[in-house]
Design a protein around this motif. Sequence first.
Motif, PDB file in Angstrom:
ATOM      1  N   ARG A  96      -2.443 -12.446 -11.032  1.00 27.53           N
ATOM      2  CA  ARG A  96      -3.745 -13.119 -10.922  1.00 27.53           C
ATOM      3  C   ARG A  96      -4.220 -13.122  -9.465  1.00 27.53           C
ATOM      4  NH1 ARG A  96      -7.331 -16.442 -13.401  1.00 27.53           N
ATOM      5  NH2 ARG A  96      -8.139 -18.205 -12.210  1.00 27.53           N
ATOM      6  N   LEU A  99      -5.378  -9.686  -8.342  1.00 26.88           N
ATOM      7  CA  LEU A  99      -6.690  -9.342  -8.883  1.00 26.88           C
ATOM      8  C   LEU A  99      -7.813 -10.082  -8.163  1.00 26.88           C
ATOM      9  CD1 LEU A  99      -7.519  -7.335 -10.993  1.00 26.88           C
ATOM     10  CD2 LEU A  99      -7.551  -9.168 -12.678  1.00 26.88           C
ATOM     11  N   GLY A 103     -10.658  -8.163  -5.988  1.00 27.77           N
ATOM     12  CA  GLY A 103     -12.075  -8.416  -6.253  1.00 27.77           C
ATOM     13  C   GLY A 103     -12.829  -8.779  -4.986  1.00 27.77           C
ATOM     14  N   VAL A 165      -4.414  -5.127 -13.851  1.00 29.41           N
ATOM     15  CA  VAL A 165      -5.748  -5.410 -14.396  1.00 29.41           C
ATOM     16  C   VAL A 165      -5.682  -5.689 -15.894  1.00 29.41           C
ATOM     17  CG1 VAL A 165      -8.023  -4.405 -14.859  1.00 29.41           C
ATOM     18  CG2 VAL A 165      -6.970  -4.114 -12.606  1.00 29.41           C
ATOM     19  N   GLN A 166      -4.998  -4.838 -16.632  1.00 33.82           N
ATOM     20  CA  GLN A 166      -4.963  -4.987 -18.089  1.00 33.82           C
ATOM     21  C   GLN A 166      -4.329  -6.308 -18.506  1.00 33.82           C
ATOM     22  OE1 GLN A 166      -3.720  -1.579 -20.421  1.00 33.82           O
ATOM     23  NE2 GLN A 166      -2.727  -2.899 -21.908  1.00 33.82           N
ATOM     24  N   GLN A 168      -4.174  -9.026 -16.914  1.00 27.60           N
ATOM     25  CA  GLN A 168      -4.955 -10.191 -16.490  1.00 27.60           C
ATOM     26  C   GLN A 168      -6.293 -10.300 -17.203  1.00 27.60           C
ATOM     27  OE1 GLN A 168      -2.247 -11.934 -14.934  1.00 27.60           O
ATOM     28  NE2 GLN A 168      -4.164 -12.907 -14.433  1.00 27.60           N
ATOM     29  N   LEU A 169      -6.897  -9.187 -17.560  1.00 29.35           N
ATOM     30  CA  LEU A 169      -8.263  -9.227 -18.073  1.00 29.35           C
ATOM     31  C   LEU A 169      -8.403  -8.937 -19.563  1.00 29.35           C
ATOM     32  CD1 LEU A 169     -10.239  -7.541 -15.165  1.00 29.35           C
ATOM     33  CD2 LEU A 169      -9.866  -9.968 -15.596  1.00 29.35           C
TER      34      LEU A 169
END
Length: 195
Positions: A96, A99, A103, A165-166, A168-169
Amino acid sequence: MPKVSEEYKKNRRAEIIAAARECFSKNGYQKTSMSEIIAASNLSAGAIYNHFESKHEIMLAAAELDYAPFEKIKADAPWDYVLGCLKVLDAPKLRRFLLITWGEAVTDRELAAVVSTQLQTLRDLALERYRRWAIETLGAQEDQLEAFLDSTGAAILSVLTGYTVQTQLLAGAKSEQARDAYLSYALATLDLSGE
């Protein structure tokens, strides 16, 4: 007044960074205030500002990744190293925070430099193992080696960042299934059969 040791300063900075990471992970960088970091650290505002001039400076320090867990991965084969990296990244708080950092790095040049160094270091740590393996197992010649390592480095970063990414999102993504899928992808993409 007694002098404060470098060790004390280092430990105090680490405490502030840990508290800030928790705040950033919970609320994101933009929504985290200095007062929240101060409260989470259990320190006074003066103590925080003795070490950092701003929230941005704290974020830059917090974004520095601890590479020790990646350096300690024992691997007989290079794909074992990728699996080890995925296991290190199995910590939801770490994913987290990464990410959130990535960002923010899109619009923050200084943070982008930290993230770029971070990703290059992860790539280089992996390629140390791959270079040795390509020479010893695949018999790669010098003229083939750099091209092999360039494509391998790109694939490794795709696996590590994609996994982060995968998991977390993507709603419902399970880290263990994603880890297995990304490891399979790495094996297929890199043709790591050794044949």
